[in-house]
Design a protein around this motif. Sequence first.
Motif, PDB file in Angstrom:
ATOM      1  N   ARG A 139       0.832  -1.204   0.000  1.00 57.21           N
ATOM      2  CA  ARG A 139       0.000   0.000   0.000  1.00 57.21           C
ATOM      3  C   ARG A 139       0.870   1.259   0.000  1.00 57.21           C
ATOM      4  O   ARG A 139       2.035   1.215   0.380  1.00 57.21           O
ATOM      5  CB  ARG A 139      -0.891   0.040   1.250  1.00 57.21           C
ATOM      6  N   ASP A 140       0.276   2.356  -0.428  1.00 58.30           N
ATOM      7  CA  ASP A 140       0.929   3.653  -0.306  1.00 58.30           C
ATOM      8  C   ASP A 140       0.540   4.231   1.051  1.00 58.30           C
ATOM      9  O   ASP A 140      -0.626   4.577   1.279  1.00 58.30           O
ATOM     10  CB  ASP A 140       0.490   4.596  -1.427  1.00 58.30           C
ATOM     11  N   ILE A 141       1.527   4.312   1.956  1.00 54.42           N
ATOM     12  CA  ILE A 141       1.259   4.752   3.329  1.00 54.42           C
ATOM     13  C   ILE A 141       1.530   6.252   3.418  1.00 54.42           C
ATOM     14  O   ILE A 141       2.679   6.696   3.558  1.00 54.42           O
ATOM     15  CB  ILE A 141       2.139   3.979   4.338  1.00 54.42           C
ATOM     16  N   THR A 175      10.960   8.481  -2.972  1.00 55.32           N
ATOM     17  CA  THR A 175      10.477   7.219  -2.423  1.00 55.32           C
ATOM     18  C   THR A 175      11.669   6.355  -2.066  1.00 55.32           C
ATOM     19  O   THR A 175      12.487   6.023  -2.936  1.00 55.32           O
ATOM     20  CB  THR A 175       9.577   6.475  -3.429  1.00 55.32           C
ATOM     21  N   PHE A 176      11.813   6.030  -0.801  1.00 55.64           N
ATOM     22  CA  PHE A 176      12.865   5.120  -0.361  1.00 55.64           C
ATOM     23  C   PHE A 176      12.353   3.692  -0.502  1.00 55.64           C
ATOM     24  O   PHE A 176      11.180   3.409  -0.236  1.00 55.64           O
ATOM     25  CB  PHE A 176      13.263   5.405   1.090  1.00 55.64           C
ATOM     26  N   THR A 177      13.235   2.794  -0.925  1.00 57.29           N
ATOM     27  CA  THR A 177      12.851   1.403  -1.124  1.00 57.29           C
ATOM     28  C   THR A 177      13.812   0.487  -0.383  1.00 57.29           C
ATOM     29  O   THR A 177      14.993   0.807  -0.212  1.00 57.29           O
ATOM     30  CB  THR A 177      12.855   1.034  -2.617  1.00 57.29           C
ATOM     31  N   HIS A 217       7.125   6.472   0.887  1.00 58.82           N
ATOM     32  CA  HIS A 217       6.965   7.734   0.170  1.00 58.82           C
ATOM     33  C   HIS A 217       7.208   8.897   1.141  1.00 58.82           C
ATOM     34  O   HIS A 217       6.613   8.939   2.224  1.00 58.82           O
ATOM     35  CB  HIS A 217       5.566   7.843  -0.421  1.00 58.82           C
ATOM     36  N   VAL A 218       8.063   9.815   0.752  1.00 59.20           N
ATOM     37  CA  VAL A 218       8.430  10.947   1.611  1.00 59.20           C
ATOM     38  C   VAL A 218       7.975  12.238   0.947  1.00 59.20           C
ATOM     39  O   VAL A 218       8.402  12.566  -0.163  1.00 59.20           O
ATOM     40  CB  VAL A 218       9.954  10.985   1.855  1.00 59.20           C
ATOM     41  N   THR A 219       7.088  12.958   1.627  1.00 56.98           N
ATOM     42  CA  THR A 219       6.569  14.208   1.078  1.00 56.98           C
ATOM     43  C   THR A 219       7.306  15.440   1.595  1.00 56.98           C
ATOM     44  O   THR A 219       7.090  16.539   1.090  1.00 56.98           O
ATOM     45  CB  THR A 219       5.069  14.359   1.401  1.00 56.98           C
ATOM     46  N   ASP A 220       8.164  15.254   2.592  1.00 54.97           N
ATOM     47  CA  ASP A 220       8.923  16.382   3.152  1.00 54.97           C
ATOM     48  C   ASP A 220      10.298  15.880   3.585  1.00 54.97           C
ATOM     49  O   ASP A 220      10.473  15.407   4.709  1.00 54.97           O
ATOM     50  CB  ASP A 220       8.175  16.990   4.339  1.00 54.97           C
ATOM     51  N   LEU A 221      11.271  15.994   2.679  1.00 50.70           N
ATOM     52  CA  LEU A 221      12.625  15.515   2.981  1.00 50.70           C
ATOM     53  C   LEU A 221      13.273  16.297   4.114  1.00 50.70           C
ATOM     54  O   LEU A 221      14.185  15.796   4.766  1.00 50.70           O
ATOM     55  CB  LEU A 221      13.505  15.595   1.733  1.00 50.70           C
ATOM     56  N   ASP A 222      12.790  17.513   4.360  1.00 49.01           N
ATOM     57  CA  ASP A 222      13.365  18.303   5.450  1.00 49.01           C
ATOM     58  C   ASP A 222      13.170  17.608   6.792  1.00 49.01           C
ATOM     59  O   ASP A 222      14.037  17.681   7.668  1.00 49.01           O
ATOM     60  CB  ASP A 222      12.723  19.695   5.478  1.00 49.01           C
TER      61      ASP A 222
END
Length: 325
Positions: free
Chosen positions: A64-66, A76-78, A91-96
């Motif tokens: 799933r996309d969490i 997106t880290f795998t 899935h990362v929406t804020d790398l900061d």
Amino acid sequence: MDSNTIFNIQNAADFEDVALQVFNFQFKNNRVYRSFCDLLYIHPSDVTCIQQIPFLPIQFFKTRDILSSQSAIQTTFTSSGTTGNETSKHHVTDLDVYNKSFTKGFEHFYGPIEDYVILGLLPSYLERQGSSLIYMVDAMIKTSKHPESGFYLNNLEELKEALIKLDTEGKKVLLIGVSFALLDLVETYQFQLKNTIIMETGGMKGKRKELIRNELHDILKSGFGVEDIHSEYGMTELLSQAYSKGQGVFECPPWMKILTRDTEDALSIQPAEKAGGLNIIDLANINSCAFIATQDLGRVKTDGTFEVIGRFDNADIRGCNLMVL
């Protein structure tokens, strides 16, 4: 939620308060996590302490996309996975938030990154895309501002010469490496290091037979001539890391906490000192899921430190510090 709240946690009461805020936020904004809680008939109105929060099985990151954020995905880290197995996707929406987490987390235990020459011996990670560990170590190398900092792949002789030179000069050095590569290094060369931290990230990545931690550390201590082997505990599904300065006893930064669950009853949290499945609260996962039930087995001590003692049967052997007994 303001992510800065996470990194301003000062004590256990702060942690409990922020964790409950994050739970409420993710219940409302994460469709997968909300569905999971609904299946358990658990609503925020029922939850008054962190022990009552549902922990999402880590396998959901494979299927799933969490996400708890509507913002665009920045990266997106795998996970590395093994042949024939699905990989986890974070899935990362804020790398900061990730940058703050690994920087503040490392400095909480070791002081400023700028003080260290950072040497990365992570061949299996360098040879693929999407590794959160490579992202972290690369950022640390750039932050260190030491020209000697950098990654090593198969050039072990060059690494040997750099280690001896830097250690002899009295520079503070951090060598962070995957277990099989560190073993390759000490089987080829022997050291007597005085100013160098050796930090293993676990995992043989299918290159060698898995070793119990004590056996691995004894070999590395002898080969590097050091008193202790440090360890990093992290995984694709987390944006924070725990660290051990020896003996395999890990400590979390203030925004991360480990609980253990009953191996027969996944919803039952164990008391301290009793072995069980590791449940992780990582509040840096504000935009994904902060409450994760891992496939690791461990024991949490009364002071909040913890040990990893193995994995559940049939769990994938992968990632950082997932060594099997």
